[in-house]
Motif scaffolding. Structure first.
Motif, short mmCIF file in Angstrom:
data_model
loop_
_atom_site.label_atom_id
_atom_site.label_comp_id
_atom_site.label_asym_id
_atom_site.label_seq_id
_atom_site.Cartn_x
_atom_site.Cartn_y
_atom_site.Cartn_z
N LEU A 414 71.68 -12.74 49.63
CA LEU A 414 72.58 -11.73 50.20
C LEU A 414 74.05 -12.12 50.08
O LEU A 414 74.93 -11.27 50.17
CB LEU A 414 72.24 -11.52 51.68
CG LEU A 414 70.86 -10.93 52.00
CD1 LEU A 414 70.66 -10.90 53.51
CD2 LEU A 414 70.71 -9.55 51.39
N SER A 415 74.31 -13.39 49.89
CA SER A 415 75.68 -13.88 49.92
C SER A 415 76.61 -13.16 48.94
O SER A 415 77.74 -12.80 49.33
CB SER A 415 75.68 -15.39 49.65
OG SER A 415 76.98 -15.92 49.76
N PRO A 416 76.21 -12.86 47.71
CA PRO A 416 77.12 -12.16 46.80
C PRO A 416 77.44 -10.73 47.26
O PRO A 416 78.46 -10.17 46.87
CB PRO A 416 76.35 -12.14 45.48
CG PRO A 416 75.36 -13.24 45.57
CD PRO A 416 74.97 -13.27 47.01
N HIS A 417 76.57 -10.17 48.10
CA HIS A 417 76.72 -8.78 48.51
C HIS A 417 77.47 -8.62 49.83
O HIS A 417 78.27 -7.69 49.98
CB HIS A 417 75.34 -8.12 48.62
CG HIS A 417 74.55 -8.20 47.35
ND1 HIS A 417 74.80 -7.42 46.24
CD2 HIS A 417 73.50 -9.02 46.99
CE1 HIS A 417 73.96 -7.72 45.26
NE2 HIS A 417 73.15 -8.70 45.70
N ILE A 418 77.19 -9.52 50.79
CA ILE A 418 77.84 -9.36 52.10
C ILE A 418 78.81 -10.49 52.42
O ILE A 418 79.46 -10.47 53.46
CB ILE A 418 76.78 -9.26 53.22
CG1 ILE A 418 76.00 -10.58 53.34
CG2 ILE A 418 75.83 -8.09 52.95
CD1 ILE A 418 75.00 -10.58 54.50
N GLY A 419 78.88 -11.48 51.53
CA GLY A 419 79.80 -12.59 51.73
C GLY A 419 79.12 -13.77 52.40
O GLY A 419 78.14 -13.61 53.15
N TYR A 420 79.68 -14.96 52.12
CA TYR A 420 79.07 -16.18 52.63
C TYR A 420 79.09 -16.23 54.15
O TYR A 420 78.11 -16.60 54.80
CB TYR A 420 79.82 -17.39 52.06
CG TYR A 420 79.28 -18.73 52.53
CD1 TYR A 420 78.19 -19.32 51.93
CD2 TYR A 420 79.90 -19.40 53.60
CE1 TYR A 420 77.71 -20.55 52.36
CE2 TYR A 420 79.41 -20.62 54.05
CZ TYR A 420 78.32 -21.19 53.41
OH TYR A 420 77.84 -22.40 53.85
N THR A 421 80.21 -15.82 54.78
CA THR A 421 80.35 -15.91 56.24
C THR A 421 79.34 -15.04 56.93
O THR A 421 78.66 -15.45 57.88
CB THR A 421 81.76 -15.53 56.65
OG1 THR A 421 82.70 -16.41 56.02
CG2 THR A 421 81.93 -15.65 58.16
N ALA A 422 79.21 -13.79 56.45
CA ALA A 422 78.26 -12.87 57.06
C ALA A 422 76.81 -13.36 56.85
O ALA A 422 75.98 -13.29 57.75
CB ALA A 422 78.41 -11.47 56.48
N ALA A 423 76.54 -13.88 55.67
CA ALA A 423 75.20 -14.38 55.39
C ALA A 423 74.88 -15.58 56.28
O ALA A 423 73.75 -15.73 56.76
CB ALA A 423 75.08 -14.78 53.92
N THR A 424 75.89 -16.41 56.52
CA THR A 424 75.70 -17.56 57.39
C THR A 424 75.35 -17.11 58.81
O THR A 424 74.52 -17.74 59.49
CB THR A 424 76.97 -18.44 57.43
OG1 THR A 424 77.24 -18.89 56.12
CG2 THR A 424 76.78 -19.64 58.33
N GLY A 425 75.95 -16.03 59.24
CA GLY A 425 75.65 -15.50 60.58
C GLY A 425 74.23 -15.00 60.71
O GLY A 425 73.65 -15.01 61.79
N ILE A 426 73.69 -14.52 59.61
CA ILE A 426 72.31 -14.00 59.64
C ILE A 426 71.30 -15.14 59.61
O ILE A 426 70.22 -15.05 60.19
CB ILE A 426 72.08 -13.05 58.45
CG1 ILE A 426 72.99 -11.85 58.56
CG2 ILE A 426 70.63 -12.63 58.36
CD1 ILE A 426 72.95 -10.97 57.34
N ALA A 427 71.64 -16.22 58.89
CA ALA A 427 70.69 -17.29 58.60
C ALA A 427 69.96 -17.84 59.82
O ALA A 427 68.73 -18.01 59.78
CB ALA A 427 71.39 -18.41 57.86
N PRO A 428 70.60 -18.14 60.94
CA PRO A 428 69.88 -18.73 62.07
C PRO A 428 68.79 -17.80 62.56
O PRO A 428 67.79 -18.24 63.10
CB PRO A 428 70.95 -18.94 63.12
CG PRO A 428 72.22 -19.05 62.35
CD PRO A 428 72.06 -18.11 61.21
#
Length: 428
Positions: A414-428
Motif C-alpha cells: 500500500l505504501s506507493p499508493h497511500i504513502g509510507y506514513t499512512a501505511a505505517t499507521g495501518i501496520a500495527p
C-alpha cells in the motif's frame, strides 16, 4: 621362525610376519610406529584402488621401456587389477595418519602387490628374490610421486561421487519448489516479517545454491588432475628413465579413465598443495550453505504447537520419554554437525599445506584424511537429506495463509499508493 610366521629383513634387522599376511616387514613397523587414529587406509577404498592403479601404470611403463621382465609386469598388473576389483583391501593396514609423506602407505601397497604377484607366479609370499616390493613394484618411482598421485586420483573419484549426491539433493529441492509453487508464506528479514512470497520460491533458492556449489566444486577439482608420477625425489626424476613419466601418466589415465596430465614443472608439483587448499575451501563453502539451509528447515518446522510450524519434516526417530509424543527430525541436525566438521577440516588442510618446507610437504596424509572425511560425509549427508528429509516435507498451508493475512508485510504494497506514513499507521 615361529610356526605360522615367515621371517623378513629390512635395514633395521629381521622380524617375523604372519605367514598369511600379504603385507611385510615395512608395513609391520609402520603399524607399530603409527597407532594414530585406529583407522587403516583400507577404510578409504578409493585410496587403495588409486595406489593399485599407480603401481599398475608404473609396471606397464617399466615393461614398455624394457626395465621389467614381461612376466613380472603381468603379475604385478594382475595383482593390481584384483585389488581394484575389491580383493585384499583388508591387507592395507597402516594408519591413515602416518609419519613421513605417505611412505608407509606406499610400502604397504608395494608389499601387498608383490606378495600377490609372487603367488600368481607360483611362489610363496616373502620370496622376494623372485619379485621384490622395492626393486620391482616400486621400480622407477617412489613415495614422492606415487603417493601424491594416488591421493589425487582418490580425491577426484570421491568428488565425482559428491557431485552426483549434490545433484540428487538439488533435484529433491527442485521437486519441492514445484510442489509448493502456489503455497503463500511470509518472507523474513532478520527475522522479522517481510513481504509475502511462496514456499516454492523459498525452496527454489536452496536448489539454486546447490547448483552454484556444484559448479564451483567441479571447477576446483580441475587442478587436482595434474600429477607428478615418474618424478621420484623432490621432482628431479633421479633414477627414472627418460620417458617414464609420459608412459606412466598415459597408462594411469587409461586405467583410471580420468583426464590426468603430467605437471609442467615437476619440482613445483612436489611441494605446492594449493590445489588441495582451494578444493577444501570450496568444500567449506558447500558445508556452510548446506548448514544454513538446514537451519532454515529446522526453524520453519519448529513446533508443532508453538513457534513457526510452517512446514513439517518427516520424523526420523522418537524422542526420549521425558517429552511424551515427541518425534525428532534428526537429519538436518546431522548436516549441521557435518558442516562444523568440514569447517574444521579446512583449517587442518590449510595449516598442513602451509607447513610444507622447501621441496617437500610431509603432511600429505593428514591433508588426504581431512579432505576424504569432508567429501565422504558431505556426500552421505546430501543423500540422507534428500531421501530422508526433503522428499517428505509437507507444507502447513492453513497456518501460513492465516499468518500472511495478519502480517504487516502486506502493508508494504500500500505504501506507493497511500504513502509510507499512512501505511505505517495501518501496520500495527
Amino acid at each position: 621362525m615361529t610356526p605360522g610366521h615367515r621371517t623378513e629383513h629390512d635395514l633395521l634387522g629381521d622380524r617375523e610376519v604372519p605367514a598369511g599376511a600379504y603385507w611385510g616387514i615395512r608395513t609391520l613397523r609402520a603399524c607399530e610406529n603409527f597407532p594414530t587414529t585406529g583407522t587403516p587406509i583400507s577404510a578409504y577404498p578409493q585410496l587403495v584402488d588409486a595406489l593399485a592403479a599407480v603401481k599398475a601404470a608404473a609396471a606397464r611403463a617399466n615393461a614398455e621401456l624394457g626395465l621389467l621382465a614381461p612376466e613380472k609386469a603381468l603379475a604385478i598388473v594382475e595383482a593390481c587389477r584384483e585389488i581394484r576389483n575389491g580383493h585384499l583391501h583388508g591387507q592395507f593396514v597402516v594408519d591413515v595418519i602416518q609419519g613421513r609423506a605417505g611412505t608407509s602407505a606406499n610400502m604397504n601397497a608395494n608389499e601387498v602387490i608383490a606378495n600377490r604377484a609372487l603367488e600368481i607366479l607360483g611362489h610363496a609370499k616373502g620370496e622376494y628374490e623372485s619379485l621384490h616390493p622395492n626393486e620391482d613394484v616400486n621400480l622407477s618411482h617412489s613415495t614422492d610421486d606415487a603417493y601424491p598421485t594416488a591421493i589425487k586420483v582418490a580425491t577426484i573419484n570421491a568428488v565425482i561421487e559428491l557431485l552426483a549426491a549434490m545433484s540428487v539433493l538439488r533435484e529433491a529441492f527442485t521437486a519441492k519448489a514445484e510442489e509448493f509453487r502456489d503455497v503463500l508464506t511470509r518472507g523474513r528479514n532478520q527475522p522479522e516479517d517481510a513481504v509475502p512470497m511462496t514456499l516454492g520460491q523459498e525452496f527454489s533458492v536452496y536448489a539454486v545454491m546447490l547448483e552454484e556449489s556444484r559448479g564451483g566444486l567441479a571447477e576446483a577439482v580441475g587442478p587436482v588432475h595434474e600429477i607428478n608420477l615418474g618424478t621420484t625425489a623432490i621432482g628431479m626424476g633421479l633414477n627414472t628413465p627418460i620417458g617414464f613419466a609420459g608412459y606412466a601418466g598415459r597408462h594411469l589415465a587409461d586405467i583410471t579413465r580420468l583426464p590426468l596430465v603430467t605437471a609442467g614443472n615437476l619440482v613445483e608439483a612436489a611441494q605446492d598443495y594449493g590445489a588441495f587448499v582451494r578444493l577444501s575451501g570450496v568444500l567449506k563453502s558447500i558445508a556452510v550453505k548446506l548448514s544454513m539451509n538446514c537451519s532454515d528447515l529446522r526453524m520453519l518446522s519448529s513446533g508443532p504447537r508453538a513457534e513457526l510450524n510452517e512446514t513439517s519434516l518427516p520424523a526420523g526417530q522418537a524422542g526420549s520419554r521425558i517429552v511424551p509424543g515427541e518425534a525428532n527430525a534428526v537429519v538436518p541436525e546431522v548436516v549441521n554437525r557435518v558442516a562444523f566438521e568440514v569447517i574444521g577440516n579446512d583449517a587442518t588442510v590449510t595449516m598442513a599445506a602451509e607447513a610444507g618446507q622447501l621441496q617437500r610437504n610431509v603432511f600429505e596424509p593428514v591433508i588426504f584424511h581431512s579432505l576424504s572425511e569432508s567429501i565422504s560425509h558431505l556426500r552421505t549427508t546430501c543423500l540422507a537429506l534428500a531421501e530422508r528429509c526433503v522428499a517428505g516435507i509437507t507444507a502447513g498451508t492453513v497456518a501460513m495463509r492465516a499468518a500472511v493475512a495478519h502480517s504487516i508485510g502486506l502493508v508494504t504494497a500500500l505504501s506507493p499508493h497511500i504513502g509510507y506514513t499512512a501505511a505505517t499507521g495501518i501496520a500495527p
